[in-house]
Design an enzyme around this catalytic site. Structure first.
Site, PDB file in Angstrom:
ATOM      1  N   LYS A 164      39.267  30.680 -17.703  1.00 43.39           N
ATOM      2  CA  LYS A 164      40.387  31.288 -16.916  1.00 43.39           C
ATOM      3  C   LYS A 164      40.131  32.916 -17.164  1.00 43.39           C
ATOM      4  O   LYS A 164      40.180  33.379 -18.495  1.00 43.39           O
ATOM      5  CB  LYS A 164      41.636  30.924 -17.599  1.00 43.39           C
ATOM      6  CG  LYS A 164      42.082  29.246 -17.179  1.00 43.39           C
ATOM      7  CD  LYS A 164      41.915  29.205 -15.435  1.00 43.39           C
ATOM      8  CE  LYS A 164      42.524  27.785 -15.124  1.00 43.39           C
ATOM      9  NZ  LYS A 164      42.750  27.655 -13.642  1.00 43.39           N
ATOM     10  N   ASP A 191      37.667  31.388 -13.221  1.00 41.54           N
ATOM     11  CA  ASP A 191      38.616  31.289 -12.308  1.00 41.54           C
ATOM     12  C   ASP A 191      39.857  32.396 -12.843  1.00 41.54           C
ATOM     13  O   ASP A 191      40.525  32.510 -13.523  1.00 41.54           O
ATOM     14  CB  ASP A 191      39.380  29.730 -12.518  1.00 41.54           C
ATOM     15  CG  ASP A 191      40.592  29.672 -11.398  1.00 41.54           C
ATOM     16  OD1 ASP A 191      40.813  30.608 -10.669  1.00 41.54           O
ATOM     17  OD2 ASP A 191      41.124  28.463 -11.694  1.00 41.54           O
ATOM     18  N   GLU A 219      36.437  31.845  -8.655  1.00 41.22           N
ATOM     19  CA  GLU A 219      37.239  31.211  -7.927  1.00 41.22           C
ATOM     20  C   GLU A 219      38.382  32.068  -7.768  1.00 41.22           C
ATOM     21  O   GLU A 219      39.040  32.755  -8.951  1.00 41.22           O
ATOM     22  CB  GLU A 219      37.707  30.071  -8.531  1.00 41.22           C
ATOM     23  CG  GLU A 219      38.619  28.996  -7.823  1.00 41.22           C
ATOM     24  CD  GLU A 219      38.995  27.802  -8.561  1.00 41.22           C
ATOM     25  OE1 GLU A 219      40.171  27.197  -8.108  1.00 41.22           O
ATOM     26  OE2 GLU A 219      38.480  27.560  -9.499  1.00 41.22           O
ATOM     27  N   ASP A 244      41.046  29.084  -3.415  1.00 41.29           N
ATOM     28  CA  ASP A 244      41.778  28.117  -4.002  1.00 41.29           C
ATOM     29  C   ASP A 244      43.259  28.451  -3.445  1.00 41.29           C
ATOM     30  O   ASP A 244      43.512  27.675  -2.556  1.00 41.29           O
ATOM     31  CB  ASP A 244      41.948  28.311  -5.526  1.00 41.29           C
ATOM     32  CG  ASP A 244      42.852  27.129  -6.059  1.00 41.29           C
ATOM     33  OD1 ASP A 244      43.431  26.464  -5.419  1.00 41.29           O
ATOM     34  OD2 ASP A 244      43.121  27.141  -7.506  1.00 41.29           O
ATOM     35  N   LYS A 268      42.903  21.068  -3.278  1.00 44.23           N
ATOM     36  CA  LYS A 268      43.717  20.450  -4.118  1.00 44.23           C
ATOM     37  C   LYS A 268      44.713  19.706  -3.367  1.00 44.23           C
ATOM     38  O   LYS A 268      45.368  20.390  -2.480  1.00 44.23           O
ATOM     39  CB  LYS A 268      44.496  21.593  -4.936  1.00 44.23           C
ATOM     40  CG  LYS A 268      43.701  22.437  -5.963  1.00 44.23           C
ATOM     41  CD  LYS A 268      44.525  23.195  -6.690  1.00 44.23           C
ATOM     42  CE  LYS A 268      43.819  23.908  -7.951  1.00 44.23           C
ATOM     43  NZ  LYS A 268      44.258  25.228  -8.734  1.00 44.23           N
TER      44      LYS A 268
END
Length: 357
Positions: A164, A191, A219, A244, A268
């Protein structure tokens, strides 16, 4: 009355503490504050669904999800679960702003239906494979903590690490560097969870490149509505870029792909629901666009659904379904057997194979 007629729908809160707070660019959580849906059919088959609202990503909370899910009860009772696509359309038409509720209801419908049919859900969805291999995420922590977490991840037998980022650039780069030193042979993805501007994202990748660190993916570097920024990053780096939060439905994915704004799409279920996820996957296959599957803060239940979908359809090059490993307790059993980062679905007899403890 058909044996797959829905006789009852129950809705209850599902709150599960995390082992430690999990911080990303848009916020930090210390528990999964979700909703559990149970659907029972005429023949006694029971299906489970999970809604995993995360306010910064979906605009929902546990409270709004509970209210919307309870509103679905009268929509579904007496209907035939075999008509799951029609029922999905009905739920989405009424509660389109509560995407996790739509996903949870579809999940419970399909689980109940495939239990009634006596087949595993991944077989029902195509049976392309009977397993998936997940990565493990490391949140926005200090480099020292990131180093320890990376060591733990490797010890678990997991070779893919998702880092992250999306905060202070120097701290982000230091965190990635610490993870690389702890797990030199691991595959790294980044991400940013909408945390960067396009320029910051490219600076991050450049700084890592100077340290001889090349992630296999970045991402959602920019805000979900910044399609032009996303395209700018994609056009100015050779590192693949995934959408995303920007990729909420098939229409948004079609727009992103037409613009050349991303070369990977993260599906997702909590954003799109299951029927829409199938459409997104078909769109990506048709355009030879790389597919990944991810999750919110979900228990084994919702993660099993995503694993069944990814295994059933096949073709997902990246799998990010690690959140059950972040939870302090597991209220469910079954769904898959875990070996390192591999989720093996082959022992599931019917439906998702999930049972409550």
């Amino acid at each position: 009355m058909a044996r797959t007629t829905i006789t009852s729908v129950t809705v209850e809160p599902l709150t599960i503490p995390l082992l430690e707070p999990f911080a990303i660019a848009t916020g930090s959580v210390n528990a999964a504050r979700n909703v559990l849906i149970t659907i029972t059919l005429q023949d006694g088959s029971t299906g489970y669904g999970e809604c995993a609202p995360f306010p910064p990503s979906t605009g929902e909370s546990q409270e709004t999800a509970l209210a919307a899910a309870r509103g679905c009860i009268n929509l579904l009772k007496g209907q035939d679960a075999a008509n799951w696509r029609v029922l999905s359309h009905l739920i989405h038409s009424v509660y389109y702003a509560q995407s996790t509720v739509c996903a949870g209801m579809e999940m419970a419908l399909l689980d109940a239906l495939t239990r009634s049919y006596g087949i595993p859900l991944y077989i029902f969805l195509g049976g392309a494979s009977s397993s998936v291999v997940t990565d493990m995420s490391i949140p926005m922590v200090t480099p020292e903590r990131a180093y320890d977490l990376a060591k733990d991840t490797v010890a678990r037998g997991i070779n893919n690490i998702k880092v992250k980022v999306g905060g202070d650039l120097r701290e982000d780069v230091d965190r990635v560097e610490a993870i690389r030193s702890a797990a030199p042979n691991s595959i790294l993805t980044l991400d940013a969870n909408q945390g960067y501007t396009a320029t910051q994202a490219l600076l991050c990748l450049e700084a890592l490149d100077n340290r001889d660190i090349r992630p296999v993916l970045m991402e959602q570097p920019v805000h979900k509505d910044d399609y032009e920024g996303l395209r700018y990053v994609t056009e100015h780096t050779t590192v693949p870029v995934a959408a995303d939060e920007s990729a909420t439905n098939a229409a948004s994915v079609a727009r992103l792909l037409k613009m050349g704004a991303a070369n990977t799409i993260n599906v997702k279920l909590m954003k799109a629901g299951i029927v829409e996820a199938l459409d997104i996957a078909a769109l990506c296959r048709a355009t030879h666009t790389s597919l990944m599957i991810g999750a919110m803060i979900e228990s084994r239940l919702a993660i099993a659904m995503s694993a069944h979908l990814a295994a059933g359809l096949g073709g997902f090059s990246l799998v990010d379904l690690d959140t059950p490993m972040l939870l302090a307790e597991d209220p469910f059993t079954g769904g898959y057997e875990q070996h390192g980062g591999t989720y093996d679905l082959s022992t599931v007899k019917s439906g998702l194979g999930i049972e409550r403890r």
